[in-house]
Design a protein around this motif. Structure first.
Motif, mmCIF file in Angstrom:
data_model
loop_
_atom_site.group_PDB
_atom_site.id
_atom_site.type_symbol
_atom_site.label_atom_id
_atom_site.label_comp_id
_atom_site.label_asym_id
_atom_site.label_seq_id
_atom_site.Cartn_x
_atom_site.Cartn_y
_atom_site.Cartn_z
ATOM 1 N N ALA A 142 -3.731 9.705 3.433
ATOM 2 C CA ALA A 142 -4.536 8.610 2.910
ATOM 3 C C ALA A 142 -3.674 7.363 2.779
ATOM 4 O O ALA A 142 -2.444 7.434 2.747
ATOM 5 N N ASP B 292 3.016 14.262 8.431
ATOM 6 C CA ASP B 292 1.738 13.610 8.151
ATOM 7 C C ASP B 292 1.942 12.125 7.817
ATOM 8 O O ASP B 292 1.133 11.281 8.194
ATOM 9 N N VAL B 293 3.009 11.826 7.092
ATOM 10 C CA VAL B 293 3.322 10.418 6.814
ATOM 11 C C VAL B 293 3.631 9.693 8.127
ATOM 12 O O VAL B 293 3.133 8.590 8.386
ATOM 13 N N LEU C 150 -4.872 13.341 -5.293
ATOM 14 C CA LEU C 150 -4.840 14.349 -4.230
ATOM 15 C C LEU C 150 -4.979 15.718 -4.883
ATOM 16 O O LEU C 150 -4.392 15.960 -5.946
ATOM 17 N N ASP D 134 -5.449 19.589 0.049
ATOM 18 C CA ASP D 134 -4.998 20.698 0.875
ATOM 19 C C ASP D 134 -5.692 21.960 0.382
ATOM 20 O O ASP D 134 -5.889 22.145 -0.814
ATOM 21 N N LEU E 190 4.960 10.577 -0.136
ATOM 22 C CA LEU E 190 4.482 9.199 -0.168
ATOM 23 C C LEU E 190 5.239 8.401 0.889
ATOM 24 O O LEU E 190 6.391 8.708 1.197
ATOM 25 N N SER F 12 0.867 -1.174 0.000
ATOM 26 C CA SER F 12 0.000 0.000 0.000
ATOM 27 C C SER F 12 0.899 1.218 0.000
ATOM 28 O O SER F 12 2.120 1.107 0.174
ATOM 29 N N VAL F 13 0.295 2.375 -0.218
ATOM 30 C CA VAL F 13 1.072 3.613 -0.206
ATOM 31 C C VAL F 13 0.322 4.659 0.622
ATOM 32 O O VAL F 13 -0.901 4.782 0.527
ATOM 33 N N VAL F 14 1.068 5.358 1.450
ATOM 34 C CA VAL F 14 0.538 6.475 2.230
ATOM 35 C C VAL F 14 0.801 7.745 1.430
ATOM 36 O O VAL F 14 1.910 7.917 0.899
ATOM 37 N N ALA F 15 -0.197 8.622 1.330
ATOM 38 C CA ALA F 15 -0.052 9.808 0.481
ATOM 39 C C ALA F 15 -0.670 11.025 1.148
ATOM 40 O O ALA F 15 -1.776 10.947 1.684
ATOM 41 N N THR F 16 0.055 12.134 1.085
ATOM 42 C CA THR F 16 -0.453 13.376 1.657
ATOM 43 C C THR F 16 0.135 14.548 0.890
ATOM 44 O O THR F 16 1.206 14.419 0.274
ATOM 45 N N THR F 17 -0.550 15.678 0.889
ATOM 46 C CA THR F 17 -0.036 16.862 0.199
ATOM 47 C C THR F 17 -0.294 18.099 1.039
ATOM 48 O O THR F 17 -1.312 18.189 1.731
ATOM 49 N N ASP F 18 0.650 19.023 0.997
ATOM 50 C CA ASP F 18 0.542 20.238 1.804
ATOM 51 C C ASP F 18 1.397 21.311 1.145
ATOM 52 O O ASP F 18 2.500 21.027 0.669
ATOM 53 N N MET G 75 0.784 8.541 10.377
ATOM 54 C CA MET G 75 0.081 7.305 10.011
ATOM 55 C C MET G 75 0.864 6.075 10.458
ATOM 56 O O MET G 75 0.415 4.946 10.284
ATOM 57 N N THR H 253 4.025 16.779 -2.217
ATOM 58 C CA THR H 253 3.301 15.551 -1.928
ATOM 59 C C THR H 253 4.312 14.551 -1.378
ATOM 60 O O THR H 253 5.382 14.373 -1.971
ATOM 61 N N LEU I 109 -3.596 4.045 0.177
ATOM 62 C CA LEU I 109 -4.119 3.396 -1.022
ATOM 63 C C LEU I 109 -3.467 2.036 -1.178
ATOM 64 O O LEU I 109 -2.260 1.887 -0.944
ATOM 65 N N ALA I 110 -4.231 1.076 -1.649
ATOM 66 C CA ALA I 110 -3.639 -0.213 -1.985
ATOM 67 C C ALA I 110 -2.662 -0.044 -3.139
ATOM 68 O O ALA I 110 -2.877 0.764 -4.044
ATOM 69 N N ALA I 111 -1.587 -0.795 -3.105
ATOM 70 C CA ALA I 111 -0.594 -0.830 -4.181
ATOM 71 C C ALA I 111 -0.330 -2.304 -4.495
ATOM 72 O O ALA I 111 0.740 -2.829 -4.203
ATOM 73 N N LEU J 129 7.169 14.586 -4.177
ATOM 74 C CA LEU J 129 6.964 15.326 -5.419
ATOM 75 C C LEU J 129 6.835 16.796 -5.058
ATOM 76 O O LEU J 129 6.199 17.134 -4.047
#
Lengths: 331, 331
Positions: free
Chosen positions: B40, A83-84, B95, B131, A147, A48-54, A87, A145, B42-44, A95
């Motif tokens: 968030a 934020d990563v 996002l 955001d 990950l 899975s991947v954790v993703a956040t943007t700010d 979690m 962003t 997400l499945a990978a 990015l």
């Protein structure tokens, strides 16, 4: 003086890419495809991947007279890494999107990239992609962003706190807010550690996975202030949180914060100061927090059953008012 | 008239989240953690994640007199989906970052979200985070990050084209550029399909994985123009690409494009028009492109050995000039 308008996009990228690439060596296993193609490809070994943007906006989230480009790069990256971490995940890649007035100095953009790269290196998370756009006069917007990978851990949500848990903080409280108070009062950007904590914070993001391993039931970073962020945990979990005023004073407000701001403002910043990005977790009673590796966790309160007033955060049983400390301290 | 300044962030999010959530049902398997936590998840399932980011700036990338909020939402999302497709991947999540002048109308922000949501639904890729920031007067910046999964496929890079490959296009060429020409000449936003293609494109992103399955050696989307984007493939792969002028004319420039723009400008837009986001792939000779599912692929050229002039793109053996068609067409 060289401006962004003097370079085409490929010439600017040719200067930015090496800053990022030299900062974090990219292994083909972790980053099968780096910058320069239509998209990047990152390993997601946990499935899975954790993703956040700010993002940060010039004039809103920073002032050029206080923050260097490097500071902005550090801070926007740190916000995302926190934020990563919150979690329970490990950061794997970043990015970076930059929208900038073409009159922006190239040196500023490179300094920004160096700040991002330094923080990326600190976290072991390479910059794998991004976007450059020109913006209206005076405008600079930096959006990151982040990950992350859970490495097989379950994600630690806001909704998992349970009555009986202890509440613990990893990292400082109130320093960023205190630094902002100092800057607004005329302090120079290099004045002291409070000001530096505001301009270029370094919260203990490595402790996110540590908290998950220790069985944290809920975890957040302090973005908007301890009481505000714990209020979100309380509502999501359907619990009440009571904080220990003495611990907050003795362990977080005393020392440089009180010396710089005085007792009342120091305690206010501990409760209400934002942009600290320290971690706050809820843990089952009996968790041996002293045994955890990395930065120490300090127990600052307890989770209780929700009462007739609904989910809420109190300090020694009292709801802090909007300024946090005044009501808490009493007359 | 309601403005963003009239709402606090949570009130705006409370209106935005349902637009996104109603558009794409989020399965707990595909999206273990959606919007509202620190990040968030997400499945990978393929064990890696494809990631790209691209933004649009008001006054630079769109004009309010031409583009509705919905149009902007569609276009910024499509740009990112096309980049995911150009790796051979399936989009899994988005996002969305919005920086907006507080005087921006709430109805515009909701229209933007509806455009993003409609495209997200079309692609089956939910909005999982984002955001919100306030920006200076007049400023609106929308940045989308798209994530994708290769579903076990290898990523298709720009660097894999080999002499002997055929070059094929999936989707239209020149329509977005043609629509821009029409708008600049005074056409109304709903005037015709060219204008609509510019304001709210719908390239065949589903064909990215199809190309990968068919053995594509290289794949890009047409962001900056066919010749420019293929030039990147030529340089990354160390090859020469020769395009077939007759096919480009007969299969892409004729019809509405020539009717609207005339022969010369239509062919120029086919070669040089950007923001089309169609897919261009290189495939080993003998690949049965007619058998591929989805939108048809049209062979438009061949990959050859790099000559003394280095990697380059020619049309019927001639290097097109900066305006593409003039030189190509001859006197």
């Amino acid at each position: 003086m060289e401006r962004l308008r003097d370079l085409d996009e490929s010439a600017l990228l040719a200067r930015l890419f090496p800053l990022y690439e030299d900062a974090v060596p990219r292994s083909p296993q972790a980053v099968p495809v780096g910058p320069g193609d239509d998209a990047a490809v990152l390993a997601a070994p946990g499935g899975s991947v954790v993703a956040t943007t700010d993002g940060m906006v010039r004039g809103r989230d920073w002032r050029d007279e206080w923050s260097s480009g490097h500071d902005v790069g550090v801070k926007v990256t740190v916000q995302n890494l926190a934020d990563v971490a919150a979690m329970g995940a490990v950061p794997t890649g970043l990015l970076v999107s930059l929208v900038a007035d073409p009159d922006t100095e190239v040196s500023w953009a490179l300094d920004l990239a160096r700040g991002i790269a330094a923080t990326a290196a600190d976290a072991g998370a390479p910059v794998v992609g991004g976007d450059l756009s020109s913006g209206p006069a005076g405008v600079v917007v930096v959006t990151v962003t982040a990950l992350g990978d859970l490495r097989g851990r379950r994600p630690v949500l806001r909704s998992g706190a349970r009555a009986g848990d202890v509440v613990a903080v990893c990292g400082s409280l109130g320093r960023s807010g205190g630094g902002l108070v100092r800057l607004l009062a005329g302090a120079l950007p290099g004045a002291d550690e409070l000001v530096r904590a505001h301009l270029a914070p370094r919260p203990p993001w490595e402790s996110g996975p540590v908290a998950s391993d220790a069985g944290a039931s809920a975890l957040v970073d302090v973005s908007d202030g301890l009481v505000t962020d714990l209020g979100r945990v309380a509502r999501a979990s359907g619990v009440a949180v009571d904080l220990d005023g003495r611990v907050l004073r003795d362990r977080f407000a005393d020392g440089p914060l009180t010396a710089a701001l005085g007792t009342t403002e120091a305690l206010h910043q501990v409760l209400a100061g934002g942009e600290e990005h320290s971690l706050v977790g809820c843990f089952p009673a009996g968790t041996d927090l002293a045994a955890l590796p990395g930065e120490p966790w300090v127990v600052v309160g307890r989770v209780g059953e929700v009462g007739p007033a609904g989910p809420r955060v109190t300090v020694d049983g009292v709801v802090p008012d909007a300024r946090g400390w005044d009501h808490f301290a009493g007359p």
